[in-house]
Design a protein around this motif. Structure first.
Motif, PDB file in Angstrom:
ATOM      1  N   ARG A  55       0.884  -1.125  -0.198  1.00 16.28           N
ATOM      2  CA  ARG A  55      -0.023   0.040   0.003  1.00 16.28           C
ATOM      3  C   ARG A  55       0.942   1.291  -0.118  1.00 16.28           C
ATOM      4  O   ARG A  55       1.767   1.286   0.822  1.00 16.28           O
ATOM      5  N   GLY A  56       0.650   2.130  -0.713  1.00 16.99           N
ATOM      6  CA  GLY A  56       1.191   3.299  -0.813  1.00 16.99           C
ATOM      7  C   GLY A  56       2.496   3.255  -1.641  1.00 16.99           C
ATOM      8  O   GLY A  56       3.314   4.381  -1.768  1.00 16.99           O
ATOM      9  N   SER A  57       2.752   2.297  -2.176  1.00 16.22           N
ATOM     10  CA  SER A  57       4.060   2.055  -3.147  1.00 16.22           C
ATOM     11  C   SER A  57       4.343   2.797  -4.349  1.00 16.22           C
ATOM     12  O   SER A  57       5.105   3.049  -4.931  1.00 16.22           O
ATOM     13  N   ARG A  58       3.011   3.373  -4.704  1.00 16.15           N
ATOM     14  CA  ARG A  58       3.151   4.009  -6.079  1.00 16.15           C
ATOM     15  C   ARG A  58       3.471   5.555  -5.936  1.00 16.15           C
ATOM     16  O   ARG A  58       3.805   6.272  -6.828  1.00 16.15           O
ATOM     17  N   LYS A  59       3.647   5.729  -4.767  1.00 15.79           N
ATOM     18  CA  LYS A  59       4.044   7.172  -4.469  1.00 15.79           C
ATOM     19  C   LYS A  59       5.649   7.371  -4.734  1.00 15.79           C
ATOM     20  O   LYS A  59       6.340   6.500  -4.553  1.00 15.79           O
ATOM     21  N   ALA A  60       6.039   8.542  -5.053  1.00 17.22           N
ATOM     22  CA  ALA A  60       7.590   8.811  -5.263  1.00 17.22           C
ATOM     23  C   ALA A  60       8.311   8.653  -3.781  1.00 17.22           C
ATOM     24  O   ALA A  60       7.772   8.964  -2.743  1.00 17.22           O
ATOM     25  N   PRO A  61       9.613   8.002  -3.717  1.00 14.19           N
ATOM     26  CA  PRO A  61      10.175   7.849  -2.472  1.00 14.19           C
ATOM     27  C   PRO A  61      10.838   9.329  -2.253  1.00 14.19           C
ATOM     28  O   PRO A  61      11.173  10.252  -2.967  1.00 14.19           O
ATOM     29  N   ARG A  62      11.159   9.378  -1.146  1.00 19.43           N
ATOM     30  CA  ARG A  62      11.844  10.565  -0.435  1.00 19.43           C
ATOM     31  C   ARG A  62      13.152  10.369   0.149  1.00 19.43           C
ATOM     32  O   ARG A  62      13.958  10.981   0.276  1.00 19.43           O
ATOM     33  N   LYS A  63      13.379   9.098   0.405  1.00 20.49           N
ATOM     34  CA  LYS A  63      14.736   8.485   1.031  1.00 20.49           C
ATOM     35  C   LYS A  63      15.218   7.413   0.401  1.00 20.49           C
ATOM     36  O   LYS A  63      14.542   6.407  -0.085  1.00 20.49           O
ATOM     37  N   ALA A  64      16.483   6.973   0.540  1.00 13.90           N
ATOM     38  CA  ALA A  64      17.055   6.055  -0.005  1.00 13.90           C
ATOM     39  C   ALA A  64      17.869   5.253   1.478  1.00 13.90           C
ATOM     40  O   ALA A  64      18.651   5.745   1.835  1.00 13.90           O
ATOM     41  N   ALA A  65      17.447   4.136   1.559  1.00 12.62           N
ATOM     42  CA  ALA A  65      17.979   3.538   2.728  1.00 12.62           C
ATOM     43  C   ALA A  65      19.154   2.436   2.281  1.00 12.62           C
ATOM     44  O   ALA A  65      18.622   1.542   1.526  1.00 12.62           O
ATOM     45  N   VAL A  66      20.410   2.236   2.765  1.00 17.53           N
ATOM     46  CA  VAL A  66      21.291   1.199   2.521  1.00 17.53           C
ATOM     47  C   VAL A  66      20.698  -0.081   3.409  1.00 17.53           C
ATOM     48  O   VAL A  66      20.651  -0.110   4.359  1.00 17.53           O
ATOM     49  N   ILE A  67      20.487  -1.269   2.662  1.00 16.69           N
ATOM     50  CA  ILE A  67      20.077  -2.496   3.152  1.00 16.69           C
ATOM     51  C   ILE A  67      20.959  -3.581   3.011  1.00 16.69           C
ATOM     52  O   ILE A  67      20.978  -4.359   3.820  1.00 16.69           O
ATOM     53  N   GLU A  68      21.715  -3.357   2.223  1.00 15.42           N
ATOM     54  CA  GLU A  68      23.006  -4.416   1.784  1.00 15.42           C
ATOM     55  C   GLU A  68      24.175  -3.641   1.501  1.00 15.42           C
ATOM     56  O   GLU A  68      24.254  -2.773   0.642  1.00 15.42           O
ATOM     57  N   GLY A  69      25.160  -3.998   2.391  1.00 15.32           N
ATOM     58  CA  GLY A  69      26.410  -3.263   2.145  1.00 15.32           C
ATOM     59  C   GLY A  69      27.412  -3.119   3.235  1.00 15.32           C
ATOM     60  O   GLY A  69      26.636  -3.352   4.425  1.00 15.32           O
ATOM     61  N   GLU A  70      28.617  -3.553   3.111  1.00 18.48           N
ATOM     62  CA  GLU A  70      29.381  -3.683   4.510  1.00 18.48           C
ATOM     63  C   GLU A  70      29.593  -2.740   5.217  1.00 18.48           C
ATOM     64  O   GLU A  70      29.105  -2.938   6.626  1.00 18.48           O
ATOM     65  N   ASN A  71      29.893  -1.482   5.006  1.00 16.16           N
ATOM     66  CA  ASN A  71      29.907  -0.698   5.962  1.00 16.16           C
ATOM     67  C   ASN A  71      28.764   0.664   6.450  1.00 16.16           C
ATOM     68  O   ASN A  71      28.917   1.510   7.098  1.00 16.16           O
ATOM     69  N   SER A  78      18.743  11.363   1.932  1.00 16.59           N
ATOM     70  CA  SER A  78      17.635  12.242   1.534  1.00 16.59           C
ATOM     71  C   SER A  78      17.780  12.254  -0.002  1.00 16.59           C
ATOM     72  O   SER A  78      18.781  12.339  -0.630  1.00 16.59           O
ATOM     73  N   LEU A  79      16.743  12.323  -0.469  1.00 16.69           N
ATOM     74  CA  LEU A  79      16.623  12.483  -2.336  1.00 16.69           C
ATOM     75  C   LEU A  79      16.084  13.827  -2.595  1.00 16.69           C
ATOM     76  O   LEU A  79      15.706  14.005  -3.722  1.00 16.69           O
ATOM     77  N   ASP A  80      16.210  14.619  -1.645  1.00 17.84           N
ATOM     78  CA  ASP A  80      15.777  16.115  -2.050  1.00 17.84           C
ATOM     79  C   ASP A  80      16.709  16.980  -3.193  1.00 17.84           C
ATOM     80  O   ASP A  80      15.955  17.419  -3.930  1.00 17.84           O
ATOM     81  N   ASP A  81      17.856  16.226  -3.241  1.00 13.31           N
ATOM     82  CA  ASP A  81      18.795  16.757  -4.148  1.00 13.31           C
ATOM     83  C   ASP A  81      19.456  15.770  -4.851  1.00 13.31           C
ATOM     84  O   ASP A  81      19.247  14.338  -4.737  1.00 13.31           O
ATOM     85  N   ASP A  82      20.128  15.946  -5.866  1.00 15.63           N
ATOM     86  CA  ASP A  82      20.916  14.760  -6.839  1.00 15.63           C
ATOM     87  C   ASP A  82      21.658  13.853  -5.714  1.00 15.63           C
ATOM     88  O   ASP A  82      22.477  14.315  -4.905  1.00 15.63           O
TER      89      ASP A  82
END
Length: 155
Positions: A55-71, A78-82
């Motif tokens: 539910r609500g997945s059709r909306k534009a994201p506002r943040k990107a979270a790292v879910i896999e990666g070492e460090n 935040s995705l407010d800027d590039d």
């Protein structure tokens, strides 16, 4: 062996050597080129999801979270800027990963949506397990893979 055969082998070896050097120079050039301005290629729609949309997945994201990666696992950006991603220190998200190019990918706002694009990386950028060939629109729940790092788009 006859001299003719040896001469032919010598020329074939030289041709293969020149091809190898040309490909190596091209790879180095692609790694070293600076990030370009906004791409003028049209936006491709995101590939089909691997999981059913929530539910609500059709909306534009506002943040990107790292879910896999070492460090960086657990960090949110935040995705407010590039959001530029790569090994170079000039990127907002710097990844210490040999599979990542200096300037690998970019997530940028376009109107009311956000777009992910590969910036000519050697190993590619993946959106929902599919390699990007053109800029693609992001939605909440999408996963972007750069090298060994996976980002999930969130609200």
């Amino acid at each position: 062996m006859p001299d003719l055969v040896l001469d032919l082998l010598k020329y074939v070896f030289l041709i293969l050597l020149y091809i190898f050097v040309a490909r190596a120079v091209r790879a180095v050039f692609l790694e070293m080129r600076p990030a370009t301005a906004q791409s003028k290629t049209p936006i491709a729609h995101a590939p089909a999801r691997t999981a059913p949309p929530s539910r609500g997945s059709r909306k534009a994201p506002r943040k990107a979270a790292v879910i896999e990666g070492e460090n960086l696992r657990g960090k949110t950006f935040s995705l407010d800027d590039d959001l530029t991603i790569g090994r170079a220190e000039k990127n907002k998200l710097v990844l210490d990963d040999s599979y990542v190019s200096q300037f690998h990918a970019r997530i940028s706002p376009r109107g009311e949506t956000y777009v992910v694009e590969d910036m000519g990386s050697t190993n590619g950028t993946y959106l929902n397990k599919r390699r990007l060939t053109a800029p693609a629109e992001l939605q909440r729940g999408d996963r972007v893979k750069v090298g060994k790092t996976v980002l999930e788009m969130r609200k």
